[in-house]
Design an enzyme around this catalytic site. Structure first.
Site, PDB file in Angstrom:
ATOM      1  N   TYR A 101      -9.008  -3.933   7.276  1.00  0.00           N
ATOM      2  CA  TYR A 101      -9.597  -2.594   7.389  1.00  0.00           C
ATOM      3  C   TYR A 101      -8.504  -1.609   7.781  1.00  0.00           C
ATOM      4  O   TYR A 101      -7.662  -1.908   8.632  1.00  0.00           O
ATOM      5  CB  TYR A 101     -10.674  -2.582   8.484  1.00  0.00           C
ATOM      6  CG  TYR A 101     -11.125  -1.181   8.878  1.00  0.00           C
ATOM      7  CD1 TYR A 101     -12.258  -0.608   8.305  1.00  0.00           C
ATOM      8  CD2 TYR A 101     -10.409  -0.431   9.809  1.00  0.00           C
ATOM      9  CE1 TYR A 101     -12.656   0.672   8.654  1.00  0.00           C
ATOM     10  CE2 TYR A 101     -10.802   0.853  10.163  1.00  0.00           C
ATOM     11  CZ  TYR A 101     -11.923   1.400   9.584  1.00  0.00           C
ATOM     12  OH  TYR A 101     -12.318   2.664   9.920  1.00  0.00           O
ATOM     13  N   GLU A 187     -10.656   6.189   4.450  1.00  0.00           N
ATOM     14  CA  GLU A 187     -10.983   4.870   4.995  1.00  0.00           C
ATOM     15  C   GLU A 187     -11.002   3.838   3.880  1.00  0.00           C
ATOM     16  O   GLU A 187     -11.565   4.093   2.811  1.00  0.00           O
ATOM     17  CB  GLU A 187     -12.354   4.912   5.686  1.00  0.00           C
ATOM     18  CG  GLU A 187     -12.714   3.601   6.383  1.00  0.00           C
ATOM     19  CD  GLU A 187     -14.124   3.623   6.961  1.00  0.00           C
ATOM     20  OE1 GLU A 187     -14.247   3.566   8.192  1.00  0.00           O
ATOM     21  OE2 GLU A 187     -15.086   3.705   6.175  1.00  0.00           O
TER      22      GLU A 187
END
Ligand code: GDP
Ligand code: MN
Length: 381
Positions: A101, A187
């Protein structure tokens, strides 16, 4: 402005962040054709601005064009978690070794950018930050200093060594995108390490600062791809500041401060705003008519509260504007009007003389709010 995954990935490619090959499809046939182009196997991904697609059946691996067509047909025929679905993204299937991530965002409270990275892919990131903060690397990046090698090394250092170089390239691309496109968030969840060692963005979430859209014509034009609320579209077209809310009192005021305090006083009187609209300066008959049209076209509105403080704007002209507007718009609900400031008395006299069946004139803001609230609550009961 939040971008769809496919739009975010177009930006990724422009800023040299590796992504999978993908083709957008609006029909099951197009999804099948895209799958053929990609070699007969693909991932079909619903395009909506809400997370959790993987768990909710919105990301499906298919091994034939026929299967792609079936899945696309299913996705296109229904809402996804209440969001309208107009297209799916058909992507090549990639052999994933590990999932990570990463994100970069504008941290307003710190007055700088914040970059985050973790090797724990697929985790809820807030949950991870709470329970295992050491697994989430967080680095602030000064806007003037920019992204430096030491930042990159610190962030990528949280990943296994074979992913660090690729992840570093991704971070540099993300920072460039953030700066050059006025993004407030980039993101990637998951960022993946492939079996061949490449590091690729499998998902994309990008938010662009609305206030900067004027300098990015290409991004502004992406808005055309978003589902449009017809009331909002009307307000935008007329240059009116309109915001939709959940209650049943429609609010029209002049000036942002007055509109905000009107919301408060309506809440204090025990009702909730259905929307609010700032007519700005001037408040001509035409502007008032359009404003009333916009506010009344929201079916949730049970009463309209017009709150005007005359400064440069003269209340007598506003009163004439309201009457002219009610000639044009057939109001089915009460319209409570409070006028104060320049020529307020003249304005109130004009309204009293007209004796319009829908208009309720109130002397003070609180009285107007109370009248609007009792009309709203009466309608709700
Ligand atoms: P989200 O759940 O809405 O965030 O959707 P994502 O785009 O993040 O996809 C969810 C999950 O689907 C990912 O975490 C992957 O595990 C899986 N996935 C997506 N694309 C591929 C792919 O190309 N190959 C494989 N094997 N899995 C994929
Ligand atoms: Mn994701």
């Amino acid at each position: 402005m939040d971008l769809y995954e496919h739009q975010g990935k177009d930006l990724f490619r422009a800023h040299e962040i590796p992504t999978s090959r993908g083709i957008l499809a609006e029909t099951p046939e197009e999804a099948a054709e895209a799958t053929r182009t990609l070699g007969g196997r693909a991932v079909v991904k619903v395009q909506v601005q809400v997370g959790g697609r993987g768990k909710g059946g919105g990301v499906v691996l298919v091994d034939s064009p026929e299967r792609a067509s079936e899945e696309a047909a299913r996705m296109l025929s229904a809402d996804f978690k209440g969001h309208e679905v107009n297209r799916v993204l058909v992507e090549e299937q990639l052999p994933i070794a590990q999932e990570y991530y990463t994100s970069m965002l504008l941290d307003r409270s710190a007055g700088s950018y914040l970059a985050m990275m973790t090797a724990e892919g697929g985790m809820d990131i807030e949950e991870l930050a709470r329970t295992r903060p050491e697994a989430l690397r967080r680095v602030h990046i000064d806007a003037l200093l920019g992204l430096r090698t030491f930042h990159v090394r610190e962030l990528a250092g949280v990943l296994p060594s074979q992913a660090r170089e690729g992840a570093g390239d991704v971070l540099r691309g993300m920072f460039q995108l953030l700066r050059e496109r006025d993004a407030t968030l980039v993101e990637i969840n998951p960022l993946v390490l492939l079996e061949d060692g490449r590091v690729v963005a499998l998902d994309a979430k990008v938010t662009i600062d609305d206030n900067a859209l004027f300098r990015h014509e290409d991004l502004e034009s992406l808005k055309a791809a978003f589902p449009i609320d017809p009331v909002q579209a009307r307000a935008d077209e007329k240059g009116l500041q309109y915001v939709k809310l959940d209650g049943n009192v429609g609010i029209i005021g002049n000036g942002a401060g007055l509109v905000m305090s009107t919301l408060d006083v309506v809440a204090q009187a025990g009702a909730e705003a259905a929307n609010f609209l700032d007519v700005g300066g001037g408040a001509s008959a035409d502007q008032m008519a359009t404003s009333l049209e916009v506010v009344l076209s929201d079916p949730a509105v049970a009463v309209v509260f017009i709150n005007i403080f005359g400064g440069i704007t003269r209340c007598d002209l506003v009163a004439e504007g309201i009457l002219a507007a009610l000639d044009r718009v057939d109001a089915q609900v009460p319209v409570v009007v409070r006028l104060d400031g320049t020529n307020a008395e003249e304005g109130r006299a004009i309204l009293a003389e007209a004796a319009h069946p829908r208009i309720v004139v109130a002397a003070t803001m609180l009285e107007a709010a109370e009248r609007a609230a009792s009309a709203a609550n009466g309608a709700a009961a």
